[in-house]
Each structure stands twice: as C-alpha cells, then as structure tokens.
Scaffold this active site. Structure first.
Site, PDB file in Angstrom:
ATOM      1  N   SER A   1      31.322  36.928  33.333  1.00  0.00           N
ATOM      2  CA  SER A   1      32.648  37.295  32.855  1.00  0.00           C
ATOM      3  C   SER A   1      33.108  36.412  31.695  1.00  0.00           C
ATOM      4  CB  SER A   1      33.643  37.256  34.021  1.00  0.00           C
ATOM      5  OG  SER A   1      34.903  37.709  33.625  1.00  0.00           O
TER       6      SER A   1
ATOM      7  N   ASP B   1      37.659  39.682  27.200  1.00  0.00           N
ATOM      8  CA  ASP B   1      36.803  38.631  27.743  1.00  0.00           C
ATOM      9  C   ASP B   1      35.337  39.036  27.561  1.00  0.00           C
ATOM     10  OD1 ASP B   1      36.616  40.598  29.710  1.00  0.00           O
ATOM     11  OD2 ASP B   1      36.821  39.211  31.384  1.00  0.00           O
TER      12      ASP B   1
ATOM     13  N   ASP C   1      32.713  40.111  29.423  1.00  0.00           N
ATOM     14  CA  ASP C   1      32.140  41.370  29.916  1.00  0.00           C
ATOM     15  C   ASP C   1      33.071  42.551  29.681  1.00  0.00           C
ATOM     16  OD1 ASP C   1      33.899  40.417  31.886  1.00  0.00           O
ATOM     17  OD2 ASP C   1      32.775  41.305  33.540  1.00  0.00           O
TER      18      ASP C   1
ATOM     19  N   ASP D   1      35.910  43.665  30.692  1.00  0.00           N
ATOM     20  CA  ASP D   1      36.666  44.419  31.688  1.00  0.00           C
ATOM     21  C   ASP D   1      38.116  43.952  31.755  1.00  0.00           C
ATOM     22  OD1 ASP D   1      36.253  41.974  32.925  1.00  0.00           O
ATOM     23  OD2 ASP D   1      35.497  42.790  34.807  1.00  0.00           O
TER      24      ASP D   1
END
Length: 451
Positions: A99, A240, A242, A244
């Site tokens: 992440s 961010d 990733d 999401d």
C-alpha cells in the site's frame, strides 16, 4: 521455519523485505490461502514495488502447489483486483502490495468471493496459524494451472459509469500518482474528460524517486500543493501506492481531511439516491452525519477498518462509506474501496454545484475544528484497558459508546480514543465547536492518556 507473527495484521500481511517477507514466506502464504479458501481458482496481481514480481511468482507457486489454478493479472491497482475477482466470478484473490508503506516493505491483501476481505479474525489468523504450527496440507499430486488475463479497459468502463462525464467542466487539475499504480489507470480516465491535467510522478517506479506514495504525510504533498498554487488549479488529486485511496487539495493549496471528503461525497450520493444510507468511521467529524441529515439520508457510525465497513455496508445496503484515512467504499463497486471513483465524483459535484472546492469546504472549516489523529505510545498493551477505563470514568456524564475504544460525545465537542491493532498505541481523534476549545480539550484528553 519461523515467521515473525507480527506481519499478519488485522487487514493484510505486511512487513520488511526480505527480512520479514521474502519468497519463501510468500510461497507459504500462497499455500495457506489456497488451503483456507479451498476454491478452484484464485486471482493474483501485484503493485510496482521492486520486490513484487519475485514475491508474486513465489506466491503463485504456493497457490498452484496446492492444486489451485491461478489467473495472473500482472501489475495493477488493488481495486482492480477486486474488480477482476467479481468480473471473472472467482472465489478468491490476492494483491502483492504494501500500500502506502516505504519501498522496503511489501505484503499481501487477500479477498474471497465477491471481493470480501480476509481479516485477522477471518482468514489471516487461520493462515498464520497453519504456517506457524506446520499444518499446511501436503502439495497436491498435480499443480494448478496458470493463465494470464487483463481487466484494464473493463475496469475503466466500470469506474466511468459512476458519473455523467459530459457534465464535468474543463477544470484545471493537478494529479500526483506518487510513482504508483494510479500512473496505470488515471490517464485512461482523464483522457475521457475535458479537464486540463498536469501529471506528477506518473512514471511507475518502485524506487519512489520523488517522494513516498503516502499523501497523508505532508512532505509527500509538497510538490502537488506547490503545483496547484502555481497553476491556480481548481483541484489537486493524489493517490497512495496501490491506488485504492484518494486525497484532495483545494484550489488554495489546502489539504482536505478525509472526514470532509466523506461529507462531500455523501452529498453527491444523496443527490443521486435520496434517502440512502451512508456508513462512516467513528473518528470522523460531525460534518458527515450533519451533511447526511441535511440531505435526508441515514448516517451510520461504524468501527474503523475496511473489513468492518464493507460488512456493515452489505448488512445495511449502504450506497457509500468513508474513512478519514482516504478509503471510500461504494455499493455499486461490490461494497469495496476504490481510488478513482472519488476523483470523478468530486469533479462532477463541483460541476453540478457551480462552486469551487474551496467554497464548498468553507462552511465546514468555519464550524468543525478537528485535531487530526494523535498517537501516544503506552508502556504495554496491558496499559490500554486501564487508560480507556480512566477516560470513561472522567467523562461519565457524556454519551459514551464502546464500538471501538471509547467514544465520548458532548453537545459542543466529542472524541474517540482507540487502541492500535498491532502495537501499544492509543489514537486520539477530537473535534470541537471552536479552535480554542479543540486545543484545550485535546490537551486535556492527552494529559489523561499520558498521565
């Protein structure tokens, strides 16, 4: 082999590469996921981290060794994995990612059918225990098959379906992908809009050469903030690693807290679906429930964490959910979080209301004064219940809820103190009706926590 049990978190697996998470560990977790789910096929994808290709290959090897087929979707964002699992009717999936963490970290986010997340209580703990006690089933006589698929065009079409693209005005927009996965998906969306865009850090690079892909940290927003001010842009949007999660900067260069974004997106949904249910996390500003009430919706406070938010949204058929950390959830995206839908909705809301983001936020900034999340280390996990009990006793005349830690509510101020899931930390979020009261009450509660 010994694996540090601390890498198995409440919502995912995450640790330092290669000391805590490496190819051997990834293979074991892949075997564990296949054994836990017991399904014919699992989707696997990965982010842009330098260690992700090797970890994904090892994870895939682990899954296949249990006789489970793997569909490899290659490099994509975490929300694209959710889409792939549902689109292709799969009963499980895994994204290799850490992440927003610095580049030396990596991990795994795992889901079951319908993109429902595995959590520490349901799945992640079981996989940890299977590995720790050497209870993984032996390899299957025949390895699972491996195939490759892509979802990019279908995913973009799904995300675009949330707005009327023809209604979006030609705004000046600054985008920062943080060298992460938004560099893959955001161009395909913004190419369909009339906006003038400036793209920062859109070259996907796991070295994060400009800044880390964590817009919650102020230093990682310096470039986008400066560019918004320089261009007199209407809005800045950052993601961010990733992709999401989504973060916003208004035209004056001011960062917008996740509470206020949740309130604005709740308004956007209630304009489209009057009377709908909105779920929000218990750290949030009262701006959220006040906005939902103003538009005749139903606001439900919920404990923190994507597994809990997603389940509550399913139980209540909520159209939208938001967390202060930049995760936003959508009924029509399988009750899952998505990092691109909020960006489109915000542009559509600005277009329809004919007001700048700064103008829309001004009433919030004049009425709600929030502390932000303040973390305090305590001596040990055993101290946490004592501190929470002391808070409950001190504020016994307030309305108190214990959904997650202790929430204390007075007419003109409120706060939540909750423990970290993984370390001896207490987290304070407080809001008051004036900046002076916010600072005074913040210091009062912190003194109690730290005393």
């Amino acid at each position: 082999m010994h694996i540090n049990p601390d890498i198995f978190k409440a919502y995912d697996v995450r640790g330092l590469y290669p000391t805590e998470i490496n190819e051997t560990v990834a293979t074991l977790i892949g075997r564990g996921l296949a054994a836990y789910l017991r399904v014919p096929a699992i989707a696997v994808s990965r982010d842009m981290r330098l260690s992700s290709p090797a970890l994904a290959a090892a994870f895939i090897e682990g899954v296949r060794s249990q006789g489970t087929d793997v569909i490899d979707y290659g490099m994509m964002s975490t929300d694209m994995l959710y889409f792939a699992v549902v689109r292709d009717g799969l009963a499980g999936g895994a994204q290799i990612t850490a992440s927003h963490n610095p580049k030396h970290y990596n991990g795994v986010k795992m889901v079951r059918a319908e993109a429902l997340p595995l959590s520490g209580d349901a799945g992640i703990g079981d996989i940890r225990d299977m590995i720790a006690t050497d209870r993984l089933p032996p390899p299957a006589a025949k390895a699972g098959a491996l195939s490759n698929r892509s979802v990019v065009s279908d995913y973009v079409e799904k995300v675009m379906s949330f707005v009327d693209a023809t209604a979006i005005k030609p705004f000046c927009v600054v985008l920062d992908a943080g060298s992460g996965m938004a560099g893959l998906t955001a161009p395909a969306l913004f190419d369909q809009l009339p906006c003038k865009t400036t793209k920062l850090c859109f070259t996907i690079d796991g070295n994060f050469p400009t800044h880390e892909a964590n817009p919650l940290i102020e230093e990682n927003r310096l470039d986008i903030t400066a560019e918004v001010i320089k261009q007199k842009a209407d809005i800045g949007i950052a993601w961010d690693g990733d992709a999401d999660r989504c973060f916003f900067i208004d035209g004056s260069g001011e960062f917008i807290s996740g509470d206020f974004v949740t309130a604005l997106l709740a308004e956007a949904f209630l304009l489209k679906y009057p009377g709908s249910t909105i779920v929000y996390d218990l750290r949030a500003s009262h701006a959220v429930k006040d906005m939902v009430a103003q538009y005749g919706g139903r606001a439900l406070m919920n404990r923190v964490g994507h597994a809990f938010i997603k389940q509550r949204m399913r139980d209540e058929d909520a159209v939208f959910g938001g967390e202060v950390t930049g995760h936003y959830y959508f009924r029509d995206f399988y009750y899952a979080d998505n990092g691109l839908i909020p960006a489109l909705l915000m542009l559509e809301l600005m277009s329809k209301k004919g007001k700048s983001l700064h103008e829309q936020l001004q009433p919030f900034r004049e009425r709600y004064f929030i502390s932000g999340e303040i973390n305090t280390k305590v001596a040990s996990m055993q101290e946490v219940p004592k501190k929470l009990a002391a808070i409950e006793k001190r504020y016994a005349d307030a309305t108190i809820a214990k959904m997650d830690g202790v929430s204390v509510d007075y007419p003109d101020w409120h706060f939540n103190v909750r423990p970290s899931n993984t370390e001896p930390l207490l987290r304070l979020n407080l809001e008051a009706a004036s900046p002076e009261m916010m600072e005074r009450k913040r210091d009062e509660v912190l003194e109690l926590i730290r005393g």
